[in-house]
Motif scaffolding. Structure first.
Motif, PDB file in Angstrom:
ATOM      1  N   VAL A 375     -16.732 -24.192  38.037  1.00 15.69           N
ATOM      2  CA  VAL A 375     -15.242 -24.923  37.742  1.00 15.69           C
ATOM      3  C   VAL A 375     -14.326 -24.140  36.173  1.00 15.69           C
ATOM      4  O   VAL A 375     -15.615 -24.656  35.230  1.00 15.69           O
ATOM      5  N   VAL A 376     -14.090 -23.885  36.069  1.00 10.62           N
ATOM      6  CA  VAL A 376     -13.592 -23.137  34.989  1.00 10.62           C
ATOM      7  C   VAL A 376     -11.693 -24.360  34.009  1.00 10.62           C
ATOM      8  O   VAL A 376     -12.025 -23.927  32.688  1.00 10.62           O
ATOM      9  N   ALA A 377     -11.266 -24.323  35.108  1.00 12.54           N
ATOM     10  CA  ALA A 377     -10.198 -24.992  34.833  1.00 12.54           C
ATOM     11  C   ALA A 377      -9.161 -25.600  35.728  1.00 12.54           C
ATOM     12  O   ALA A 377      -9.632 -25.925  36.945  1.00 12.54           O
ATOM     13  N   ILE A 378      -9.111 -27.086  35.035  1.00  9.56           N
ATOM     14  CA  ILE A 378      -7.992 -27.760  35.721  1.00  9.56           C
ATOM     15  C   ILE A 378      -6.790 -28.204  35.364  1.00  9.56           C
ATOM     16  O   ILE A 378      -6.691 -28.730  34.556  1.00  9.56           O
ATOM     17  N   ASP A 379      -5.564 -28.639  36.450  1.00 15.40           N
ATOM     18  CA  ASP A 379      -4.213 -28.839  35.713  1.00 15.40           C
ATOM     19  C   ASP A 379      -4.036 -30.215  35.117  1.00 15.40           C
ATOM     20  O   ASP A 379      -4.743 -30.798  36.030  1.00 15.40           O
TER      21      ASP A 379
END
Length: 454
Positions: A375-379
């Motif tokens: 995981v590199v980004a979570i909104d």
């Protein structure tokens, strides 16, 4: 058959010949079956204590990790008409390759020599700036000459005023001397008159004194006249001084007014030159927009505008290009209840549509056909579908995703969480509880940090 009557027929009939008697005969339970049931129950109990990896499932699709390498539309920057296509769908293009040629449809740009004529107009305007510069320099020289002449003329007029003042002083002295001479001559005449009456002086002496008195009176009148004339000359010199000052001041003000007017015209011409330079630059840039070129290397995927001779507006999409040098990623969506369990750096197992796989969600080690992701980004905001978007990129030794992947293909993700016993996971699923909340190593919640501070 049901053995209800107390009278049996076993002794009278051979029951072994009939199969139905064997089906309803009372049998003793088999020991093997009992052992099998006991072993099965024990095995299930033992299996319930095996570790099970909790996970969060999410579906999504393949995309590009870098936004600049995602599919993009190439738009027209100007209004025009499609004249020629240089590519076809599916073709690979390099950065800067010509894709389409557009012609003008606005009458303001129909002139084929528009840039050349604009350059000539700009050159003429620049020459007018040079002329204004020369005129301003000439006016500067003229102003300097007027100031110098005014200085000299004022100095000359002041000298005339000084001379007039000195002459007045000299004439005043002569006038005083003439008055004194007249007074002396009158006194001598009076004494001579008395002596003549007494007979001591002759008439000739008396007349001589009268002549001298008349001469003294004439000198006094002449000195008075000269003094008045000198005073008039002083007034004339002062008037001349003022006249010279006013004359050269008017000339100086007129020259400065001309200079200011020329400077104003110079600034207006300069503004026009800058406007024409801006216009010329716009024309030159607009000419470059006739040829639509590829912004980066990639594959032509879809022609939005087709045909030749079709009119297009500025901003209309012409074609879609898919960059070739991309790093794949997966956009997966998870429900809001599972969002607090996701963290950047979380391990995710990816299952791509079209790639064979055997998945044991609780035992990722023995799964086959899954790929490693991180995981590199979570909104920070929820998506329109009511879920949160999570961006997953390749990670680890298994991060070499298939080269045949295409942007937009389907994918499923398994975010790996805690290891719990199987019985606990079954109990959690039956009750509909979410997975256990936990923090990865190196990360602490706000409450934990607050406790440490206390």
């Amino acid at each position: 058959m049901l053995n209800i009557s107390p009278f049996g027929i076993k002794d009278k009939v051979n029951t072994d010949k009939y199969r139905s008697f064997g089906l309803f005969a009372k049998k003793e339970p088999s020991k093997k079956l009992s052992k099998l049931l006991v072993i099965t129950a024990g095995s299930l109990i033992l299996l319930s204590f095996l570790p099970w990896t909790q996970n969060i499932r999410g579906s999504g699709f393949v995309t590009a990790l870098d936004p600049s390498t995602r599919p993009q539309n190439i738009n027209s920057l100007i209004d025009g008409r499609v004249e020629k296509w240089y590519v076809r769908e599916g073709q690979y293009v390099e950065k800067g390759d010509t894709i389409i040629f557009i012609s003008e449809i606005k009458d303001n740009y129909f002139d084929p020599k528009l840039i050349e004529r604009t350059e000539n107009q700009l050159s003429a305007k620049r020459q007018s700036l040079d002329f204004y510069d020369e005129k301003i320099d000439a006016l500067d020289t003229q102003i300097d000459a007027i100031e110098q002449n005014r200085k000299l003329k004022l100095e000359q007029a002041r000298n005339y005023v000084k001379q007039a003042k000195l002459k007045i002083a000299a004439d005043s002295i002569d006038y005083e001397a003439a008055i004194l001479s007249l007074e002396i001559a009158e006194r001598q005449l009076n004494r001579q008159q008395e002596l003549y009456e007494e007979g001591l002086k002759s008439l000739t002496d008396l007349e001589t004194k009268r002549v001298k008195q008349r001469e003294a009176l004439a000198k006094k009148i002449s000195a008075d006249s000269k003094l008045l004339s000198s005073r008039n000359e002083l007034l004339n010199a002062k008037i001349s001084l003022n006249s010279v000052y006013n004359e050269y001041t008017d000339k100086l003000q007129k020259a400065r007014s001309d200079q200011f007017a020329t400077q104003s015209a110079y600034q207006e011409a300069r503004v026009e030159v800058e406007k024409m330079e801006n216009q010329l630059a716009n024309y030159q840039v607009r000419v470059g927009y006739y040829y639509v070129r590829a912004p980066q290397s990639g594959y032509i995927t879809e022609a939005v505008t087709t045909g030749v001779g079709e009119n297009i507006k500025a901003g209309d999409p012409l074609i879609t290009i898919m960059p070739s040098d991309i790093t794949f990623a997966v956009e997966m969506y998870i429900p809001p209840r599972d969002m607090p369990l996701m963290h950047v750096g979380e391990e995710v197992r990816i299952i791509f549509d079209g790639w064979p796989s055997i998945v044991f969600s609780g035992w990722p080690i023995i799964s086959y056909g899954t790929f490693s992701g991180e995981v590199v980004a979570i909104d920070r905001i929820i998506s329109k579908n009511g879920k949160y978007r999570v961006l997953v990129a390749p990670a680890g030794e298994e991060g070499n995703w298939p080269d045949a992947l295409r942007v937009g293909s389907g994918a499923n993700g398994l975010a790996l969480l805690n290891n719990v016993p199987i019985w606990y996971e079954i109990w959690r699923q039956i009750n509909g509880f979410p997975p256990n909340y936990y923090l990865p190593e190196g990360k602490e919640g706000d409450s934990m940090k607050a406790d440490k501070k206390k």
